[in-house]
Scaffold this motif. Structure first.
Motif, PDB file in Angstrom:
ATOM      1  N   MET A   1      25.683  26.933   9.151  1.00 28.31           N
ATOM      2  CA  MET A   1      26.092  26.502   7.816  1.00 28.31           C
ATOM      3  C   MET A   1      25.916  27.651   6.832  1.00 28.31           C
ATOM      4  O   MET A   1      24.939  28.376   6.882  1.00 28.31           O
ATOM      5  N   GLU A   2      26.891  27.810   5.948  1.00 28.55           N
ATOM      6  CA  GLU A   2      26.828  28.864   4.936  1.00 28.55           C
ATOM      7  C   GLU A   2      26.338  28.284   3.618  1.00 28.55           C
ATOM      8  O   GLU A   2      26.781  27.225   3.187  1.00 28.55           O
ATOM      9  N   VAL A   3      25.404  28.988   2.985  1.00 35.65           N
ATOM     10  CA  VAL A   3      24.887  28.604   1.671  1.00 35.65           C
ATOM     11  C   VAL A   3      25.163  29.756   0.710  1.00 35.65           C
ATOM     12  O   VAL A   3      24.602  30.845   0.862  1.00 35.65           O
ATOM     13  N   VAL A   4      26.028  29.514  -0.257  1.00 37.11           N
ATOM     14  CA  VAL A   4      26.407  30.546  -1.219  1.00 37.11           C
ATOM     15  C   VAL A   4      25.699  30.284  -2.545  1.00 37.11           C
ATOM     16  O   VAL A   4      25.831  29.207  -3.128  1.00 37.11           O
ATOM     17  N   VAL A   5      24.956  31.269  -3.014  1.00 32.13           N
ATOM     18  CA  VAL A   5      24.335  31.207  -4.337  1.00 32.13           C
ATOM     19  C   VAL A   5      25.291  31.875  -5.318  1.00 32.13           C
ATOM     20  O   VAL A   5      25.586  33.068  -5.210  1.00 32.13           O
ATOM     21  N   ILE A   6      25.804  31.083  -6.257  1.00 34.80           N
ATOM     22  CA  ILE A   6      26.732  31.612  -7.265  1.00 34.80           C
ATOM     23  C   ILE A   6      25.945  31.892  -8.531  1.00 34.80           C
ATOM     24  O   ILE A   6      25.346  30.990  -9.130  1.00 34.80           O
ATOM     25  N   THR A   7      25.934  33.139  -8.941  1.00 34.29           N
ATOM     26  CA  THR A   7      25.192  33.511 -10.134  1.00 34.29           C
ATOM     27  C   THR A   7      25.974  34.578 -10.899  1.00 34.29           C
ATOM     28  O   THR A   7      27.074  34.965 -10.498  1.00 34.29           O
ATOM     29  N   GLY A   8      25.391  35.057 -11.997  1.00 37.40           N
ATOM     30  CA  GLY A   8      26.076  36.080 -12.778  1.00 37.40           C
ATOM     31  C   GLY A   8      25.909  35.868 -14.262  1.00 37.40           C
ATOM     32  O   GLY A   8      25.145  35.006 -14.724  1.00 37.40           O
ATOM     33  N   LEU A   9      26.651  36.650 -15.029  1.00 35.15           N
ATOM     34  CA  LEU A   9      26.549  36.616 -16.486  1.00 35.15           C
ATOM     35  C   LEU A   9      27.160  35.352 -17.074  1.00 35.15           C
ATOM     36  O   LEU A   9      28.173  34.862 -16.563  1.00 35.15           O
ATOM     37  N   SER A  10      26.554  34.827 -18.119  1.00 36.86           N
ATOM     38  CA  SER A  10      27.118  33.684 -18.829  1.00 36.86           C
ATOM     39  C   SER A  10      28.483  34.076 -19.389  1.00 36.86           C
ATOM     40  O   SER A  10      28.626  35.110 -20.039  1.00 36.86           O
ATOM     41  N   GLY A  11      29.491  33.247 -19.113  1.00 31.29           N
ATOM     42  CA  GLY A  11      30.845  33.549 -19.570  1.00 31.29           C
ATOM     43  C   GLY A  11      31.683  34.291 -18.552  1.00 31.29           C
ATOM     44  O   GLY A  11      32.856  34.575 -18.800  1.00 31.29           O
ATOM     45  N   SER A  12      31.100  34.590 -17.382  1.00 32.04           N
ATOM     46  CA  SER A  12      31.839  35.353 -16.369  1.00 32.04           C
ATOM     47  C   SER A  12      32.681  34.470 -15.453  1.00 32.04           C
ATOM     48  O   SER A  12      33.458  34.983 -14.645  1.00 32.04           O
ATOM     49  N   GLY A  13      32.516  33.134 -15.543  1.00 32.84           N
ATOM     50  CA  GLY A  13      33.365  32.239 -14.756  1.00 32.84           C
ATOM     51  C   GLY A  13      32.650  31.460 -13.678  1.00 32.84           C
ATOM     52  O   GLY A  13      33.277  30.963 -12.738  1.00 32.84           O
ATOM     53  N   LYS A  14      31.331  31.280 -13.799  1.00 31.21           N
ATOM     54  CA  LYS A  14      30.575  30.595 -12.743  1.00 31.21           C
ATOM     55  C   LYS A  14      30.970  29.127 -12.605  1.00 31.21           C
ATOM     56  O   LYS A  14      31.073  28.610 -11.501  1.00 31.21           O
ATOM     57  N   LYS A  77      16.501  31.640   8.784  1.00 27.99           N
ATOM     58  CA  LYS A  77      16.502  30.187   8.957  1.00 27.99           C
ATOM     59  C   LYS A  77      17.579  29.832   9.965  1.00 27.99           C
ATOM     60  O   LYS A  77      18.735  30.242   9.816  1.00 27.99           O
ATOM     61  N   SER A  78      17.212  29.075  10.962  1.00 22.02           N
ATOM     62  CA  SER A  78      18.145  28.708  12.017  1.00 22.02           C
ATOM     63  C   SER A  78      19.352  27.971  11.454  1.00 22.02           C
ATOM     64  O   SER A  78      19.217  27.047  10.653  1.00 22.02           O
ATOM     65  N   ASN A  79      20.545  28.418  11.841  1.00 20.72           N
ATOM     66  CA  ASN A  79      21.811  27.760  11.481  1.00 20.72           C
ATOM     67  C   ASN A  79      22.154  27.846  10.000  1.00 20.72           C
ATOM     68  O   ASN A  79      23.011  27.100   9.520  1.00 20.72           O
ATOM     69  N   VAL A  80      21.492  28.721   9.241  1.00 19.89           N
ATOM     70  CA  VAL A  80      21.821  28.888   7.823  1.00 19.89           C
ATOM     71  C   VAL A  80      22.133  30.354   7.543  1.00 19.89           C
ATOM     72  O   VAL A  80      21.360  31.253   7.895  1.00 19.89           O
ATOM     73  N   ASN A  81      23.283  30.576   6.921  1.00 17.12           N
ATOM     74  CA  ASN A  81      23.710  31.930   6.561  1.00 17.12           C
ATOM     75  C   ASN A  81      23.787  32.011   5.033  1.00 17.12           C
ATOM     76  O   ASN A  81      24.684  31.447   4.414  1.00 17.12           O
TER      77      ASN A  81
END
Length: 284
Positions: A1-14, A77-81
């Motif tokens: 399973m893929e876990v994507v952390v979406i972060t960045g500058l406020s106003g950048s389109g998160k 972590k097993s099965n986590v990308n």
């Protein structure tokens, strides 16, 4: 399973990015407290049925405990990308977006808007440095962001795992710090000194025709293409997930933009996953 952390500058389109991840089938949660991140992933995986890939939005509103996110990601972590997607944009564009939307920047409640942007950029620098993917939304429309996220997180998995970023820039403004390969095209004739081309850019056909018509340009493109034909499969074999190729000229307006566009076309024709950025065009 893929876990994507979406972060960045406020106003950048998160927020827009979160919606795009929902559209391509991810289970999404926005504005999560970093302290709850690991527990959330564990609880979700315990469901064991109907599991989707996860996209989690984390930003400056959650506080400054970003080290806890990095600690979790660094643990096998097993099965986590785990992947980090960092969204960025120029200070000028971020200020413009906040003014147009009449929103208050989370770090500029009692100070100038630009000061809040600068402070946030400094506080998020560690996440930017550790990011697996960086998207600059300075010149992007929503459809452009959707195309890029889809290419990275959906289409790339159908072909290969390497995302190639082609970045044009101007040496007079400094070399971008995230570039893997740099090619200097200042040896090519400069359209800046042609009166009818001076105010145009490498996105205009007249400039492209001028630059690409020289024999030196044709030889350079052939050699550059041959080099990348050798390097890219080896990068893929080595497990590299992202390659940033910088094309630089003096001001980043004419030659570098033209060559970057042409290189992007060549690599796309070879079915590589390619995205294109022009760092200096906003300076016009």
């Amino acid at each position: 399973m893929e876990v994507v952390v979406i972060t960045g500058l406020s106003g950048s389109g998160k927020t827009t990015a979160i919606k795009i991840f929902e559209d391509i089938g991810y289970f999404c949660v926005d504005n999560m407290l970093p302290e709850l991140f690991e527990q959330f992933v564990d609880i979700y995986m315990q469901r064991q049925i109907n599991l989707k890939n996860i996209a989690v939005g984390i930003d400056i509103r959650s506080g400054e405990s970003f080290e806890s996110i990095l600690d979790v990601i660094s643990k096998p972590k097993s099965n986590v990308n785990y992947k980090i997607l960092f969204l960025d944009a120029s200070d000028e564009i971020l200020v413009k977006r906040f003014k147009e939307n009449r929103r208050t920047h989370p770090l500029a409640l009692n100070k100038r808007l630009i000061d809040g942007v600068i402070e946030e950029r400094e506080k998020l620098s560690i996440l930017r440095e550790k990011a697996d993917y960086l998207i600059d939304t300075t010149r992007m429309l929503t459809k452009d962001l959707k195309e890029e996220i889809t290419r990275i997180f959906l289409n790339a998995k159908k072909t290969n795992s390497l995302l190639i970023n082609i970045l044009s820039f101007g040496f007079k403004y400094g070399v971008p710090n995230d570039v893997d390969l740099i090619f200097d095209v200042r040896f090519l004739p400069n359209p800046f000194y042609i009166e009818e081309l001076k105010q145009k850019t490498g996105e205009d056909k007249e400039v492209q025709d001028y630059v690409l018509n020289f024999d030196d340009t044709k030889i350079f493109m052939d050699k550059l293409s041959d080099m990348l034909d050798f390097l890219i499969p080896n990068y893929i074999k080595e497990g590299k997930s992202q390659l940033v190729v910088g094309i630089g000229c003096t001001g980043g307006q004419h030659r570098s933009v033209t060559i970057a566009i042409e290189l992007c076309r060549i690599l796309k024709d070879k079915n590589y996953n390619v995205v294109l950025h022009h760092k200096e065009l906003m300076r016009q």
